[in-house]
Write a protein that holds these residues in place. Structure first.
Motif, PDB file in Angstrom:
ATOM      1  N   ASP A  31       0.804  -1.243  -0.011  1.00 46.85           N
ATOM      2  CA  ASP A  31       0.238  -0.060   0.111  1.00 46.85           C
ATOM      3  C   ASP A  31       0.770   1.198   0.061  1.00 46.85           C
ATOM      4  O   ASP A  31       0.497   2.299  -0.934  1.00 46.85           O
ATOM      5  CB  ASP A  31      -0.937   0.115   1.380  1.00 46.85           C
ATOM      6  CG  ASP A  31      -1.919  -1.040   1.192  1.00 46.85           C
ATOM      7  OD1 ASP A  31      -2.660  -1.353   2.324  1.00 46.85           O
ATOM      8  OD2 ASP A  31      -2.377  -1.407  -0.091  1.00 46.85           O
ATOM      9  N   ARG A  34       2.482   1.697  -3.302  1.00 42.35           N
ATOM     10  CA  ARG A  34       1.457   2.337  -4.261  1.00 42.35           C
ATOM     11  C   ARG A  34       1.485   3.725  -4.089  1.00 42.35           C
ATOM     12  O   ARG A  34       1.497   4.494  -4.919  1.00 42.35           O
ATOM     13  CB  ARG A  34       0.034   1.826  -4.227  1.00 42.35           C
ATOM     14  CG  ARG A  34      -0.788   2.158  -5.284  1.00 42.35           C
ATOM     15  CD  ARG A  34      -2.246   1.799  -4.892  1.00 42.35           C
ATOM     16  NE  ARG A  34      -2.490   0.559  -4.763  1.00 42.35           N
ATOM     17  CZ  ARG A  34      -2.854  -0.477  -3.756  1.00 42.35           C
ATOM     18  NH1 ARG A  34      -3.125   0.183  -2.672  1.00 42.35           N
ATOM     19  NH2 ARG A  34      -3.057  -1.595  -3.938  1.00 42.35           N
ATOM     20  N   GLU A  35       1.401   4.347  -3.102  1.00 43.65           N
ATOM     21  CA  GLU A  35       1.304   5.874  -2.607  1.00 43.65           C
ATOM     22  C   GLU A  35       2.590   6.345  -3.212  1.00 43.65           C
ATOM     23  O   GLU A  35       2.585   7.579  -3.938  1.00 43.65           O
ATOM     24  CB  GLU A  35       1.397   6.155  -1.306  1.00 43.65           C
ATOM     25  CG  GLU A  35      -0.113   5.720  -0.481  1.00 43.65           C
ATOM     26  CD  GLU A  35       0.034   5.976   0.916  1.00 43.65           C
ATOM     27  OE1 GLU A  35      -0.782   5.260   1.743  1.00 43.65           O
ATOM     28  OE2 GLU A  35       0.892   6.969   1.193  1.00 43.65           O
ATOM     29  N   THR A  37       4.553   5.454  -5.496  1.00 43.28           N
ATOM     30  CA  THR A  37       4.809   5.517  -6.962  1.00 43.28           C
ATOM     31  C   THR A  37       3.739   5.751  -8.073  1.00 43.28           C
ATOM     32  O   THR A  37       3.920   5.619  -9.180  1.00 43.28           O
ATOM     33  CB  THR A  37       5.426   3.767  -7.452  1.00 43.28           C
ATOM     34  OG1 THR A  37       4.095   3.041  -6.939  1.00 43.28           O
ATOM     35  CG2 THR A  37       6.357   3.470  -6.479  1.00 43.28           C
ATOM     36  N   GLU A  38       2.781   6.136  -7.191  1.00 40.86           N
ATOM     37  CA  GLU A  38       1.447   6.710  -7.972  1.00 40.86           C
ATOM     38  C   GLU A  38       2.012   7.881  -9.133  1.00 40.86           C
ATOM     39  O   GLU A  38       1.292   8.034 -10.335  1.00 40.86           O
ATOM     40  CB  GLU A  38       0.279   7.357  -7.241  1.00 40.86           C
ATOM     41  CG  GLU A  38      -0.706   6.446  -7.159  1.00 40.86           C
ATOM     42  CD  GLU A  38      -1.469   6.921  -5.986  1.00 40.86           C
ATOM     43  OE1 GLU A  38      -2.312   6.087  -5.776  1.00 40.86           O
ATOM     44  OE2 GLU A  38      -1.249   7.797  -5.134  1.00 40.86           O
ATOM     45  N   SER A  39       3.027   8.858  -8.751  1.00 38.09           N
ATOM     46  CA  SER A  39       3.553   9.725  -9.768  1.00 38.09           C
ATOM     47  C   SER A  39       4.931   9.721  -9.413  1.00 38.09           C
ATOM     48  O   SER A  39       5.501   9.028  -8.767  1.00 38.09           O
ATOM     49  CB  SER A  39       2.867  11.071  -9.219  1.00 38.09           C
ATOM     50  OG  SER A  39       3.045  11.467  -7.864  1.00 38.09           O
ATOM     51  N   GLN A  68       1.902  -2.976 -10.409  1.00 38.78           N
ATOM     52  CA  GLN A  68       1.377  -1.262 -10.041  1.00 38.78           C
ATOM     53  C   GLN A  68       2.189  -0.318 -11.028  1.00 38.78           C
ATOM     54  O   GLN A  68       1.424   0.504 -11.498  1.00 38.78           O
ATOM     55  CB  GLN A  68       1.504  -1.084  -8.576  1.00 38.78           C
ATOM     56  CG  GLN A  68       0.519  -1.721  -7.702  1.00 38.78           C
ATOM     57  CD  GLN A  68       0.887  -1.365  -6.247  1.00 38.78           C
ATOM     58  OE1 GLN A  68       1.723  -0.360  -6.055  1.00 38.78           O
ATOM     59  NE2 GLN A  68       0.431  -2.174  -5.227  1.00 38.78           N
TER      60      GLN A  68
END
Lengths: 115, 167
Positions: A31, A34-35, A37-39, A68
């Motif tokens: 989790d 993911r945060e 590597t989102e941008s 992801q």
């Protein structure tokens, strides 16, 4: 699950501060990654120098992160300790990931020269 | 009651303690089936092996196999609703490491330990497996693995061959 982030040039280096990625923290790891590597930069390097233990849950979480990130960006690993390297090689996941001896080698080499 | 003589009862929280007998050849741990207790049990196991003179190269695979086997118990034999106890014995005999892991949870599917087949990784990234490595790793790193069930007790036994030995 503590992760530190350092953007340098066109690479986002994410360093795992915890010394275990195991069943106890695999979901939190996924989790948080993911945060992070989102941008950001298109090249993402996971520095695992501090990670002394990775079980199948941890491996699965690292695979999930690669999925992801997707194929339009790169996700590479650096600093695998002996225990962790063994899990990757036994499962042959070392043929799927780009693995650098350390973060410096990853930045210095660039994508093309990675093994 | 001497701990060794306790009747092993699942969900017997009053018997749970991190007692371990560390004579020079056997470690016996009984702990709750949760992840943090497992971490503690793994740490005790590593200390036991270090004290016997095993190297990190030899201890690493042991920690991994124990983690995988007990994770399976926590996730499958027990469940979110059912909290149980895990019983681990490590015996060193003639330099060989013998393991016995017991729980009072659900039986293994088909009443046998999974084969743990290797995954085919020749696929697109999006199709890579994220799970199902546990039993493969256990099978790779152990010998003489046997699963038995008596009454409602599961028993998993195996041997971890030491580095340099092939049998």
């Amino acid at each position: 699950m503590e992760l530190t982030l350092n953007d340098t040039g066109d690479v986002r280096i994410i360093t795992v501060a915890d010394n275990r990625i195991d069943a106890a923290v695999a979901i939190q790891f996924k989790d948080k990654m993911r945060e992070l590597t989102e941008s950001g930069p298109a090249r993402i390097l996971l520095d695992m120098t501090n990670v002394e233990f990775l079980d199948s849950s941890g491996l699965g979480a690292v695979v999930a992160v690669m999925k992801q990130v997707g194929v339009d960006r790169s996700f590479e690993l650096a600093g695998l300790t002996a225990n962790v390297e063994k899990v990757f090689s036994l499962t042959r996941m070392d043929t799927v990931f780009t693995i650098h001896p350390d973060a410096q080698a990853a930045i210095g080499d660039g994508l093309a020269n990675a093994s | 009651m001497h701990p060794e003589q306790l009747v092993f009862v699942g969900n017997a929280r009053e018997h749970i303690g991190a007692f371990g007998t560390m004579d020079n050849s056997k470690l016996h741990l009984v702990f709750p089936g949760d992840q943090m207790s497992l971490r503690g049990a793994l740490a005790k196991s590593k200390t036991f092996l270090r004290n016997l003179g095993f190297s990190q190269d030899q201890i690493g695979p042991v920690e991994l196999v124990l983690a995988e086997a007990v994770n399976n118990i926590i996730e499958h034999a027990y469940s979110d609703d059912v909290h149980g106890v895990v019983d681990v014995s490590i015996t060193c005999v003639d330099g060989d490491l013998l393991f016995r892991i017991m729980d009072d949870g659900l039986p293994m599917p088909g009443d046998q330990a999974p084969a743990g087949m290797a995954h085919d990784l020749n696929c697109d990234v999006i199709d890579l497996p994220e799970g199902g490595f546990g039993w493969f790793l256990i099978r790779e790193l152990t010998c003489d693995l046997a699963y038995t069930r008596t009454g409602n007790r599961n028993r998993l036994e195996f041997r971890v061959p030491l580095t340099g030995r092939t049998t």
